[in-house]
Design a protein around this motif. Structure first.
Motif, PDB file in Angstrom:
ATOM      1  N   HIS A 169       0.847  -1.207   0.000  1.00 13.97           N
ATOM      2  CA  HIS A 169       0.000   0.000   0.000  1.00 13.97           C
ATOM      3  C   HIS A 169       0.877   1.249   0.000  1.00 13.97           C
ATOM      4  O   HIS A 169       0.495   2.278  -0.525  1.00 13.97           O
ATOM      5  N   TYR A 170       2.084   1.161   0.624  1.00 16.94           N
ATOM      6  CA  TYR A 170       2.918   2.369   0.683  1.00 16.94           C
ATOM      7  C   TYR A 170       4.328   2.173   0.142  1.00 16.94           C
ATOM      8  O   TYR A 170       5.084   3.119  -0.023  1.00 16.94           O
ATOM      9  N   VAL A 171       4.651   0.905  -0.211  1.00 15.08           N
ATOM     10  CA  VAL A 171       5.966   0.632  -0.816  1.00 15.08           C
ATOM     11  C   VAL A 171       5.790   0.391  -2.314  1.00 15.08           C
ATOM     12  O   VAL A 171       4.991  -0.456  -2.714  1.00 15.08           O
ATOM     13  N   LYS A 172       6.525   1.163  -3.133  1.00 18.90           N
ATOM     14  CA  LYS A 172       6.417   1.006  -4.592  1.00 18.90           C
ATOM     15  C   LYS A 172       7.302  -0.131  -5.063  1.00 18.90           C
ATOM     16  O   LYS A 172       6.890  -0.966  -5.871  1.00 18.90           O
ATOM     17  N   LYS A 173       8.557  -0.172  -4.570  1.00 20.70           N
ATOM     18  CA  LYS A 173       9.465  -1.262  -4.941  1.00 20.70           C
ATOM     19  C   LYS A 173      10.587  -1.361  -3.914  1.00 20.70           C
ATOM     20  O   LYS A 173      10.864  -0.406  -3.180  1.00 20.70           O
ATOM     21  N   VAL A 174      11.202  -2.545  -3.873  1.00 23.76           N
ATOM     22  CA  VAL A 174      12.359  -2.776  -3.000  1.00 23.76           C
ATOM     23  C   VAL A 174      13.484  -3.300  -3.884  1.00 23.76           C
ATOM     24  O   VAL A 174      13.280  -4.231  -4.671  1.00 23.76           O
ATOM     25  N   VAL A 175      14.653  -2.655  -3.790  1.00 27.92           N
ATOM     26  CA  VAL A 175      15.813  -3.084  -4.591  1.00 27.92           C
ATOM     27  C   VAL A 175      16.815  -3.752  -3.653  1.00 27.92           C
ATOM     28  O   VAL A 175      17.304  -3.138  -2.703  1.00 27.92           O
ATOM     29  N   PHE A 176      17.083  -5.038  -3.922  1.00 24.18           N
ATOM     30  CA  PHE A 176      18.049  -5.805  -3.132  1.00 24.18           C
ATOM     31  C   PHE A 176      19.378  -5.807  -3.882  1.00 24.18           C
ATOM     32  O   PHE A 176      19.436  -6.212  -5.057  1.00 24.18           O
ATOM     33  N   LYS A 177      20.439  -5.345  -3.244  1.00 23.45           N
ATOM     34  CA  LYS A 177      21.781  -5.320  -3.879  1.00 23.45           C
ATOM     35  C   LYS A 177      22.605  -6.458  -3.291  1.00 23.45           C
ATOM     36  O   LYS A 177      23.059  -6.378  -2.136  1.00 23.45           O
ATOM     37  N   LEU A 178      22.765  -7.519  -4.083  1.00 18.93           N
ATOM     38  CA  LEU A 178      23.551  -8.675  -3.643  1.00 18.93           C
ATOM     39  C   LEU A 178      25.034  -8.445  -3.921  1.00 18.93           C
ATOM     40  O   LEU A 178      25.410  -7.440  -4.520  1.00 18.93           O
TER      41      LEU A 178
END
Ligand SMILES: O=C(Nc1ccc(C(=O)N2CC(c3nccs3)C2)s1)[C@@H]1CCCN1
Length: 141
Positions: free
Chosen positions: A54-63
């Protein structure tokens, strides 16, 4: 008597969103051809199972850069990356919000494949490494 009714202004108020982030890891039954010993998942989720999309557009995980595609952008719930490997390293987790006025937040998580205390885990017990945090939004007046 004519008293002017004014709309009560809402002062700056904070909206607090509790989240959990971290990793679960489990030994593979046998080492993979690439030498991978564990499968693991790194994630961000709402505390108490709240749907954060509802409030997060995207999450970027940097491996780690040795992974084929080290930067993984996840744009819908569940915000997680499932992978396998042989070691522990730091993962940067950048949370982008639906509200364009809100700046993104970056969290750091040390992927944990092995138990930190000296308990010899029996069999393929998963290693859970989770942290609780809160995203605080300042609601405009
Ligand atoms: O382990 C560590 N760093 C790691 C970086 C990447 C790791 C990994 O697991 N993988 C890369 C990916 C690949 N598979 C095939 C080709 S690249 C699977 S481990 C450090 C070293 C000392 C202590 N921790």
């Amino acid at each position: 008597m004519n008293v002017k009714q004014t709309t009560p202004r809402v002062k700056n108020r904070q909206v607090v969103k509790p989240i959990i982030y971290g990793s679960y890891a489990q030994p593979l039954i046998q080492k993979s051809p690439q030498g991978h010993t564990h499968e693991w998942i790194v994630f961000v989720r709402g505390a108490d199972g709240e749907n954060i999309s509802h409030y997060v557009k995207k999450v970027v995980f940097k491996l780690h850069e040795s992974f084929e595609v080290p930067t993984r952008a996840i744009e819908s719930d569940p915000f997680e990356v499932r992978e396998s490997g042989w070691g522990e390293f730091e993962i940067a987790i950048k949370i982008h919000f639906a509200d364009p006025a809100e700046r993104s937040v970056t969290l750091y998580h040390g992927l944990q494949l092995y138990s930190k205390d000296d308990t010899q885990l029996v069999g393929r017990m998963p290693i859970r490494a989770e942290k609780y945090d809160e995203i605080i939004f300042n609601e405009p007046t």
